[in-house]
Enzyme design. Structure first.
Site, PDB file in Angstrom:
ATOM      1  N   LEU A 100       3.768 -21.428 -76.107  1.00  0.00           N
ATOM      2  CA  LEU A 100       2.435 -20.990 -76.516  1.00  0.00           C
ATOM      3  C   LEU A 100       1.429 -21.963 -75.920  1.00  0.00           C
ATOM      4  O   LEU A 100       1.695 -23.161 -75.826  1.00  0.00           O
ATOM      5  CB  LEU A 100       2.309 -20.991 -78.049  1.00  0.00           C
ATOM      6  CG  LEU A 100       3.214 -20.049 -78.834  1.00  0.00           C
ATOM      7  CD1 LEU A 100       2.989 -20.233 -80.337  1.00  0.00           C
ATOM      8  CD2 LEU A 100       2.970 -18.602 -78.444  1.00  0.00           C
ATOM      9  N   ASP A 101       0.287 -21.444 -75.514  1.00  0.00           N
ATOM     10  CA  ASP A 101      -0.752 -22.311 -74.972  1.00  0.00           C
ATOM     11  C   ASP A 101      -1.200 -23.321 -76.030  1.00  0.00           C
ATOM     12  O   ASP A 101      -1.041 -23.104 -77.235  1.00  0.00           O
ATOM     13  CB  ASP A 101      -1.952 -21.480 -74.530  1.00  0.00           C
ATOM     14  CG  ASP A 101      -1.600 -20.501 -73.419  1.00  0.00           C
ATOM     15  OD1 ASP A 101      -0.701 -20.820 -72.622  1.00  0.00           O
ATOM     16  OD2 ASP A 101      -2.214 -19.411 -73.369  1.00  0.00           O
ATOM     17  N   LYS A 102      -1.793 -24.402 -75.560  1.00  0.00           N
ATOM     18  CA  LYS A 102      -2.250 -25.460 -76.461  1.00  0.00           C
ATOM     19  C   LYS A 102      -3.124 -24.915 -77.583  1.00  0.00           C
ATOM     20  O   LYS A 102      -2.950 -25.268 -78.751  1.00  0.00           O
ATOM     21  CB  LYS A 102      -3.019 -26.519 -75.666  1.00  0.00           C
ATOM     22  CG  LYS A 102      -3.604 -27.638 -76.525  1.00  0.00           C
ATOM     23  CD  LYS A 102      -4.385 -28.629 -75.676  1.00  0.00           C
ATOM     24  CE  LYS A 102      -5.015 -29.713 -76.551  1.00  0.00           C
ATOM     25  NZ  LYS A 102      -5.785 -30.696 -75.737  1.00  0.00           N
ATOM     26  N   THR A 104      -3.254 -21.922 -78.799  1.00  0.00           N
ATOM     27  CA  THR A 104      -2.664 -20.794 -79.534  1.00  0.00           C
ATOM     28  C   THR A 104      -1.727 -21.322 -80.612  1.00  0.00           C
ATOM     29  O   THR A 104      -0.944 -22.241 -80.373  1.00  0.00           O
ATOM     30  CB  THR A 104      -1.891 -19.869 -78.575  1.00  0.00           C
ATOM     31  OG1 THR A 104      -2.783 -19.383 -77.580  1.00  0.00           O
ATOM     32  CG2 THR A 104      -1.282 -18.693 -79.322  1.00  0.00           C
ATOM     33  N   ARG A 202      -4.338 -13.385 -72.942  1.00  0.00           N
ATOM     34  CA  ARG A 202      -5.711 -13.787 -72.646  1.00  0.00           C
ATOM     35  C   ARG A 202      -6.224 -13.101 -71.377  1.00  0.00           C
ATOM     36  O   ARG A 202      -7.365 -12.643 -71.327  1.00  0.00           O
ATOM     37  CB  ARG A 202      -5.781 -15.305 -72.529  1.00  0.00           C
ATOM     38  CG  ARG A 202      -5.394 -16.017 -73.823  1.00  0.00           C
ATOM     39  CD  ARG A 202      -5.051 -17.481 -73.590  1.00  0.00           C
ATOM     40  NE  ARG A 202      -6.198 -18.213 -73.079  1.00  0.00           N
ATOM     41  CZ  ARG A 202      -6.105 -19.455 -72.588  1.00  0.00           C
ATOM     42  NH1 ARG A 202      -4.917 -20.058 -72.516  1.00  0.00           N
ATOM     43  NH2 ARG A 202      -7.184 -20.069 -72.151  1.00  0.00           N
TER      44      ARG A 202
END
Length: 290
Positions: A100-102, A104, A202
């Protein structure tokens, strides 16, 4: 190669386009880098057995070391919690099969053994892992639901971004979405992934011209909201002060256990910052209608 997964035996010919995902150099032989040092970083464990671990990642926590972030990652926390995971899945990314992105938050599954790692990677490849996200997006989609199916690759204008690109560039990506609630200038949507490309949700939502609220890369900033009516422009600044990260949360995870085959289902409610943002939007909407 040429937008498709290639076999190791495949021969190249002139004009072929080859794309390679290189692992982080940390810990690779001859890189000169040191091994990851375990760090006692708290992690919210939802489920754990001898083979896998499911956790609820907070926003702000980077998953594995990379440029500009060599310490304080989820990988360091996992090594502290379970030292035996160090050799699973490759150097620098112990047991991590998806990320997961930072900015998220939400559910992730981690492999604790080589067998479970291979099983989870195969399940993701075969699209048998169900991943559902909740997001706040700017604007109000015309439809109640839809599917975005397009290739995602590096943005030719900025190598730090991903973008929807034309074939044969990029890799196939598909996201399914539906509206949960409409709040005038903001809509809450649910998104499920059929593939797992970098920044997929996104990029796809921005491609629909409904970028995720708070997304600093793909258009979720107030200056992008030129289409809002003047009466609606009071919301963005307040909302982004309250939620200074992309409003994206991995809320559901369903998979077959890579060893036992049992079906496992997990849910995560939106975290406090996301919940407060929803309350603010609801209150703003009610005042506007009144």
């Amino acid at each position: 190669m040429n937008g498709r997964i290639a076999r190791a035996s495949l021969r190249l010919k002139g004009g072929d386009r080859v794309e390679v995902d290189l692992p982080d150099p940390a810990g690779l032989p001859g890189s000169g880098a040191t091994r990851l040092v375990p760090e006692p970083i708290p992690i919210a464990i939802v489920y754990e057995d001898d083979s896998i671990l499911v956790l609820d990642k907070p926003a702000g926590l980077v998953v594995h070391p990379g440029a500009g972030g060599e310490r304080g990652t989820l990988a360091h926390a996992l090594l502290h919690h379970c030292p035996a995971i160090e050799g699973v899945g490759g150097p620098g990314r112990p047991g991590i099969v998806h990320r997961l992105d930072k900015g998220t938050s939400g559910l992730m599954v981690v492999a604790k053994t080589g067998r479970s790692y291979r099983g989870l990677v195969e399940a993701l490849r075969e699209r048998t892992v169900r991943r559902v996200y909740r997001a706040l997006v700017w604007g109000s989609p015309a439809a109640e639901a839809g599917v975005v199916e397009s290739r995602i690759g590096r943005d030719p204008r900025s190598r730090k971004r991903m973008a929807v690109v034309q074939a044969p560039a990029g890799r196939p990506a598909r996201s399914r979405w539906r509206v949960r609630r409409r709040f005038g200038p903001v809509t809450e949507v649910e998104v499920s992934l059929d593939t797992g490309r970098t920044h997929q949700i996104r990029v796809h939502l921005a491609h629909l011209r409904h970028p995720v609220v708070g997304d600093p890369v793909y258009g979720g900033r107030p200056k992008k909201l030129l289409s809002l009516r003047e009466a609606e422009r009071s919301l963005p600044a307040v909302l982004l002060d309250l939620l200074p990260r992309q409003a994206l949360h991995a809320t559901e995870l369903e998979l077959n256990h890579p060893v036992t085959g049992a079906t496992l289902r997990f849910q995560s409610p939106v975290p406090p910052d996301f919940a407060r943002a929803l309350e603010l939007i609801q209150a703003w909407t009610e005042r506007s209608r009144g």
